[in-house]
Design a protein around this motif. Structure first.
Motif, PDB file in Angstrom:
ATOM      1  N   ILE A  44       0.826  -1.151   0.189  1.00  0.00           N
ATOM      2  CA  ILE A  44      -0.165  -0.192   0.018  1.00  0.00           C
ATOM      3  C   ILE A  44       0.901   1.197  -0.039  1.00  0.00           C
ATOM      4  CG2 ILE A  44      -1.542   1.247   1.475  1.00  0.00           C
ATOM      5  CD1 ILE A  44      -2.879  -1.300   2.354  1.00  0.00           C
ATOM      6  N   VAL A  45       1.883   1.210   0.916  1.00  0.00           N
ATOM      7  CA  VAL A  45       2.786   2.484   0.994  1.00  0.00           C
ATOM      8  C   VAL A  45       3.635   2.849  -0.163  1.00  0.00           C
ATOM      9  CG1 VAL A  45       4.903   3.338   2.123  1.00  0.00           C
ATOM     10  CG2 VAL A  45       2.994   2.203   3.488  1.00  0.00           C
ATOM     11  N   ILE A  46       4.101   1.531  -0.845  1.00  0.00           N
ATOM     12  CA  ILE A  46       4.900   1.828  -2.181  1.00  0.00           C
ATOM     13  C   ILE A  46       3.813   2.101  -3.174  1.00  0.00           C
ATOM     14  CG2 ILE A  46       6.055   0.574  -3.995  1.00  0.00           C
ATOM     15  CD1 ILE A  46       7.082  -1.230  -1.721  1.00  0.00           C
ATOM     16  N   ALA A  47       2.697   1.623  -3.302  1.00  0.00           N
ATOM     17  CA  ALA A  47       1.676   2.149  -4.542  1.00  0.00           C
ATOM     18  C   ALA A  47       1.433   3.209  -4.324  1.00  0.00           C
ATOM     19  CB  ALA A  47       0.594   0.981  -4.287  1.00  0.00           C
ATOM     20  N   VAL A  48       0.897   3.777  -3.208  1.00  0.00           N
ATOM     21  CA  VAL A  48       0.570   5.237  -2.920  1.00  0.00           C
ATOM     22  C   VAL A  48       1.732   6.270  -3.219  1.00  0.00           C
ATOM     23  CG1 VAL A  48      -0.095   6.810  -1.332  1.00  0.00           C
ATOM     24  CG2 VAL A  48      -1.273   4.499  -1.430  1.00  0.00           C
ATOM     25  N   ALA A  49       2.637   5.779  -2.668  1.00  0.00           N
ATOM     26  CA  ALA A  49       4.024   6.858  -2.960  1.00  0.00           C
ATOM     27  C   ALA A  49       4.309   6.970  -4.414  1.00  0.00           C
ATOM     28  CB  ALA A  49       5.264   6.089  -2.253  1.00  0.00           C
ATOM     29  N   PHE A  50       4.281   5.745  -5.230  1.00  0.00           N
ATOM     30  CA  PHE A  50       4.402   5.666  -6.636  1.00  0.00           C
ATOM     31  C   PHE A  50       3.326   6.754  -7.244  1.00  0.00           C
ATOM     32  CE2 PHE A  50       3.916   3.641 -10.895  1.00  0.00           C
ATOM     33  CZ  PHE A  50       5.196   3.857 -11.391  1.00  0.00           C
ATOM     34  N   ASP A  51       2.170   6.169  -6.809  1.00  0.00           N
ATOM     35  CA  ASP A  51       0.746   6.981  -7.464  1.00  0.00           C
ATOM     36  C   ASP A  51       1.402   8.653  -7.379  1.00  0.00           C
ATOM     37  OD1 ASP A  51      -1.641   7.372  -8.817  1.00  0.00           O
ATOM     38  OD2 ASP A  51      -2.191   8.357  -6.820  1.00  0.00           O
ATOM     39  N   ARG A  52       1.623   9.175  -6.236  1.00  0.00           N
ATOM     40  CA  ARG A  52       2.080  10.572  -5.867  1.00  0.00           C
ATOM     41  C   ARG A  52       3.074  10.944  -6.622  1.00  0.00           C
ATOM     42  NH1 ARG A  52      -2.246   9.401  -4.198  1.00  0.00           N
ATOM     43  NH2 ARG A  52      -3.185   9.776  -2.281  1.00  0.00           N
ATOM     44  N   ALA A  53       4.140  10.044  -6.873  1.00  0.00           N
ATOM     45  CA  ALA A  53       5.289  10.376  -7.495  1.00  0.00           C
ATOM     46  C   ALA A  53       4.839  10.724  -9.193  1.00  0.00           C
ATOM     47  CB  ALA A  53       6.409   9.499  -7.546  1.00  0.00           C
ATOM     48  N   VAL A  54       4.072   9.825  -9.624  1.00  0.00           N
ATOM     49  CA  VAL A  54       3.539   9.814 -10.943  1.00  0.00           C
ATOM     50  C   VAL A  54       2.796  11.306 -11.077  1.00  0.00           C
ATOM     51  CG1 VAL A  54       2.054   8.761 -12.757  1.00  0.00           C
ATOM     52  CG2 VAL A  54       3.688   7.465 -11.474  1.00  0.00           C
ATOM     53  N   GLN A  55       1.894  11.381 -10.144  1.00  0.00           N
ATOM     54  CA  GLN A  55       1.056  12.625 -10.477  1.00  0.00           C
ATOM     55  C   GLN A  55       1.853  13.911 -10.510  1.00  0.00           C
ATOM     56  OE1 GLN A  55      -2.067  12.501 -10.899  1.00  0.00           O
ATOM     57  NE2 GLN A  55      -2.549  10.478 -10.918  1.00  0.00           N
ATOM     58  N   LYS A  56       2.925  13.800  -9.571  1.00  0.00           N
ATOM     59  CA  LYS A  56       3.749  15.088  -9.653  1.00  0.00           C
ATOM     60  C   LYS A  56       4.611  15.143 -10.961  1.00  0.00           C
ATOM     61  CE  LYS A  56       4.536  15.405  -4.661  1.00  0.00           C
ATOM     62  NZ  LYS A  56       5.636  15.116  -3.375  1.00  0.00           N
ATOM     63  N   TRP A  57       5.115  14.186 -11.467  1.00  0.00           N
ATOM     64  CA  TRP A  57       5.718  14.159 -12.749  1.00  0.00           C
ATOM     65  C   TRP A  57       4.837  14.722 -13.889  1.00  0.00           C
ATOM     66  CZ3 TRP A  57       5.205  11.396 -17.420  1.00  0.00           C
ATOM     67  CH2 TRP A  57       6.541  11.526 -18.190  1.00  0.00           C
ATOM     68  N   VAL A  58       3.518  14.137 -14.049  1.00  0.00           N
ATOM     69  CA  VAL A  58       2.579  14.547 -14.850  1.00  0.00           C
ATOM     70  C   VAL A  58       2.436  16.002 -14.855  1.00  0.00           C
ATOM     71  CG1 VAL A  58       0.015  14.231 -15.745  1.00  0.00           C
ATOM     72  CG2 VAL A  58       1.425  12.382 -14.854  1.00  0.00           C
ATOM     73  N   ILE A  59       2.020  16.490 -13.489  1.00  0.00           N
ATOM     74  CA  ILE A  59       2.081  18.038 -13.372  1.00  0.00           C
ATOM     75  C   ILE A  59       3.045  18.878 -13.930  1.00  0.00           C
ATOM     76  CG2 ILE A  59       1.576  19.987 -11.839  1.00  0.00           C
ATOM     77  CD1 ILE A  59       0.066  17.722  -9.997  1.00  0.00           C
ATOM     78  N   LYS A  60       4.229  18.287 -13.581  1.00  0.00           N
ATOM     79  CA  LYS A  60       5.536  18.975 -13.930  1.00  0.00           C
ATOM     80  C   LYS A  60       5.579  19.004 -15.674  1.00  0.00           C
ATOM     81  CE  LYS A  60      10.421  18.792 -13.517  1.00  0.00           C
ATOM     82  NZ  LYS A  60      11.712  18.011 -13.032  1.00  0.00           N
ATOM     83  N   GLN A  61       5.346  17.946 -16.134  1.00  0.00           N
ATOM     84  CA  GLN A  61       5.429  17.585 -17.655  1.00  0.00           C
ATOM     85  C   GLN A  61       4.342  18.453 -18.501  1.00  0.00           C
ATOM     86  OE1 GLN A  61       7.845  16.237 -19.161  1.00  0.00           O
ATOM     87  NE2 GLN A  61       8.722  15.794 -17.232  1.00  0.00           N
ATOM     88  N   LEU A  62       3.196  18.732 -17.892  1.00  0.00           N
ATOM     89  CA  LEU A  62       2.137  19.528 -18.550  1.00  0.00           C
ATOM     90  C   LEU A  62       2.439  20.824 -18.228  1.00  0.00           C
ATOM     91  CD1 LEU A  62      -1.093  17.501 -16.891  1.00  0.00           C
ATOM     92  CD2 LEU A  62      -0.134  17.571 -19.422  1.00  0.00           C
ATOM     93  N   ALA A  63       3.067  21.234 -17.151  1.00  0.00           N
ATOM     94  CA  ALA A  63       3.322  22.515 -16.903  1.00  0.00           C
ATOM     95  C   ALA A  63       4.492  23.048 -17.809  1.00  0.00           C
ATOM     96  CB  ALA A  63       3.874  22.888 -15.532  1.00  0.00           C
ATOM     97  N   ALA A  64       5.483  22.394 -18.006  1.00  0.00           N
ATOM     98  CA  ALA A  64       6.537  22.323 -19.130  1.00  0.00           C
ATOM     99  C   ALA A  64       5.810  22.711 -20.432  1.00  0.00           C
ATOM    100  CB  ALA A  64       7.509  21.347 -18.989  1.00  0.00           C
TER     101      ALA A  64
END
Length: 358
Positions: A303-323
């Motif tokens: 659960i911890v790994i999956a949630v952490a991975f999901d949060r990391a993916v969301q941050k990466w997506v936001i960063k790419q969309l902003a760029a």
């Protein structure tokens, strides 16, 4: 469209990390155990997981609206007990089902009223009803042995077969499909998202936040009652502590599926994938000989790994969309400047002509 933009669109899909985890876990356990991907084991896995799937589907509504329900496990156990009591006293099956579902509805009514109308914290209220339900189940099972109901129709609810598919799985699929439709394609579902995103804005838009919150907890309790009826059919007995821990598994499944604890985001099918991931992990670890004592540890770590991975993916997506947004805006600004600059000579020319005229 560039490869990076296409990858960003794919990764931005909510629930994709846990879906990928489910696929990887299935491949791993298939390779390590010859018994995992057999028809008998898959049918058993699905049947064992339907109770958490149903609870997670109901929990999705509560979490999206920004709430919390710790009482669904106790409601499931007590609903199973009341269903068995009716059948043991020679009551008809429809009445037993109604009593079981009604028991869950009582939990939902109490939770909804105290939380929505009296405005008491959802965590405290549902923790209290969890304790009440668990205590009531202890009283019932200590005074009466709830087991041994001889009803083929009742047993068929989870042990029958429809076109080769376990009947419990078919019933669960129907429940999940209906709840997903309600969440995504009805006014009620849209209001759930609106309240979960911004309760004040939803209120100003004409949504009765109290009524909606009450309805969501009533729905969660009703779903827990349905799960209790199916659980009693599957076990044909009710023991003290039945349903204990189901609430945490339901919440974990929903969160793994991308349902936000802050409210405003999620869907039923993603919670179902989260529940299947947990069931796959438990079943697979058992088949490869891992001590059951490690199940909770591995599940918690997953659960911890999956949630952490999901949060990391969301941050990466936001960063790419902003760029990408900044990249599109730069040429537009350059074009605006170039369109303005040619006007400068004409302005100076106008000024010189004015001076010559003077």
């Amino acid at each position: 469209m560039s490869v990076r933009e296409r990858l960003t669109q794919v990764v931005a899909i909510d629930g994709l990390p846990v879906a990928a985890g489910l696929v990887l876990a299935t491949v791993f356990f298939t390779m390590t155990s010859p018994f995992f991907l057999t028809q008998e084991n898959i049918a058993n896995l699905l049947t064992q997981s339907i109770f958490i799937i149903i609870l997670a589907a109901g929990m999705t509504f509560v979490l999206i609206v920004g709430g919390f329900d710790l009482s669904v496990g106790a409601a499931t156990g007590l609903s199973a007990a009341t269903t068995m009591l009716v059948l043991m006293n020679d009551g008809p099956l429809p009445l037993a089902v109604l009593v079981g579902v009604g028991t869950g509805m009582i939990f939902g009514i109490i939770n909804g009223f105290v939380i929505a109308v009296m405005e008491i914290n959802a965590f405290i209220v549902t923790l209290a009803t969890l304790s009440i339900g668990a205590g009531a189940l202890q009283v019932l099972t200590n005074s009466t042995q709830l087991t041994g109901v001889a009803s083929p129709a009742f047993a068929w609810l989870t042990k029958g077969s429809i076109l080769g598919i376990p009947s419990g799985v078919v019933i669960t699929l129907i429940i999940v499909a209906v709840l997903e439709w309600v969440l995504l394609f009805t006014t009620f579902g849209r209001r759930v998202f609106a309240v979960g995103t911004n309760p004040r804005a939803a209120f100003l838009a004409g949504v009765s936040v109290r009524r909606l919150t009450f309805s969501v907890y009533l729905l969660s309790g009703t779903i827990a009652g349905l799960a209790g009826v199916l659980l009693a059919s599957h076990l044909n007995s009710v023991q003290p502590g039945l349903g204990q821990g189901y609430e945490l598994s339901a919440i974990a499944a929903a969160v793994l599926g991308g349902v936000s604890l802050a409210g405003g985001r999620g869907s039923v099918w993603r919670a179902v994938i989260g529940a299947l991931f947990l069931a796959t992990m438990a079943q697979g670890l058992q088949l490869i000989g891992v001590d059951p004592l490690w199940f909770s540890i591995v599940t918690g770590a997953s659960i911890v790994i999956a949630v952490a991975f999901d949060r990391a993916v969301q941050k990466w997506v936001i960063k790419q969309l902003a760029a990408a947004t900044r990249k599109r805006d730069v040429p537009a600004e350059t074009d605006d400047l170039s369109s303005v600059s040619p006007a400068v000579p004409s302005t100076s020319g106008t000024r010189s002509s004015v001076r010559n005229t003077i």
